[in-house]
Structures are given as structure tokens and as C-alpha cells.
Design an enzyme around this catalytic site. Sequence first.
Site, PDB file in Angstrom:
ATOM      1  CG  HIS A   9      -2.076  -0.920   1.133  1.00  0.00           C
ATOM      2  ND1 HIS A   9      -1.916  -2.287   1.221  1.00  0.00           N
ATOM      3  CD2 HIS A   9      -3.386  -0.697   0.965  1.00  0.00           C
ATOM      4  CE1 HIS A   9      -3.092  -2.863   1.112  1.00  0.00           C
ATOM      5  NE2 HIS A   9      -4.019  -1.926   0.954  1.00  0.00           N
ATOM      6  N   GLY A  10       2.157   1.154   0.136  1.00  0.00           N
ATOM      7  CA  GLY A  10       3.023   2.322   0.100  1.00  0.00           C
ATOM      8  C   GLY A  10       2.816   3.150  -1.149  1.00  0.00           C
TER       9      GLY A  10
END
Length: 192
Positions: A120-121
Site C-alpha cells: 500500500h506504500g
Amino acid sequence: MSPSKPKVLIIIGDAAETLDTMYPFYRLQEAGFQPVVAAPQRRRYQMVMHEVKPGWTITKEWEGYTIEADIAFADVDPEQYAGILFSGGRAPEYIRYDEDLVRITKHFFAADKPIASVCHGVEIPAYADCVRGRRMATVAKCRFDLEVCGGVFVDEPCVVDGNLVSGRTFHDNGHYVGPWIKLLEKACQPVA
């Protein structure tokens, strides 16, 4: 903090994924870098562990370790850092709107410094409008976030696009962290 070692930012918040954060943290130390954990505030954060369990159709979450943030986003001078890592977990969904984090993110892309992103970065550089035309790996459920912001989704354990290295999930740590550290080492070599 050691003044002699090049510093590298690790971006987290509450619910950052434990392995997405800790594996690169220790690999940076092994490679002679000083990892600096940055978050919305300077305090202790709760990390989590994620896995899609057999029989589940969604990701299950457990509490992981805690980690102390060394610096708040507002206090980061990105010029002082050799590179940056955007950790995964649920944290990026919430912290991506922080104006100082957007400022920091844009600096690393504009300065062409080594950048790593996992899971999800990707939501952070996507929100900061830094992924247009860039090839990246991310967890499949974040493919939309990447593509709607102009990025190109690649379903591989390590994608290198210039100064940007990415992996899909913590299962890819052994594939993408090493190439990112090599970029950091190259960027920190003295010019002959």
C-alpha cells in the site's frame, strides 16, 4: 543517530505492516545506512501483520510490534536523506494526505534519489502525483490507486524504474530491497 552514516527515511504510521517496515530497517543497518523512521508525529506507533488466510476472501490483520518514530513529517528536511521507503499496511491510506509528507515525497522524485515502495506504500506517491508514467509493483488491491494516478501496474516481485524500486507485498522483500540498497550505495559513493 550517527552523523557519519547516510540517513534513509522509512515512512510509517499506525497500522504500517510489520515486515514491510522492519525487514528494510535492518537491511539498511546491515548495509551501513542509518534508517530514520518518519511519521505524522514523533511517538510510538502500532504496526500490524497482514495475510490472506486460506478460506478468507479479504486480508486478515493482527497486531504486530511497535516502533518509535524518530522524526515527525513536519520536521523532515529531505535534503539530509539519501533515500526513502514507503512502507505498506493500512497507514498509507491515512497518512498520504499529510502536506509535509507530500512535500517530502515530491522532493525525492524531483531529486532522483533512490525510492522504494511496497504494498500500500504506492498510495503515497500516487496521491502526491509522482507516479505518472512510472512502472511499479504493488499489491493487486492498490492497482487502481496506481493506474488512476497515471502509473503502470506490473505484477512482479521487483520492478525497477530508474530511481524507483517496488515490490508487491512483504513476500517480495528478498527481491526488491536488495536492488534498492544497491541504488543507495551507488548514490552515496564519493564522486572521483
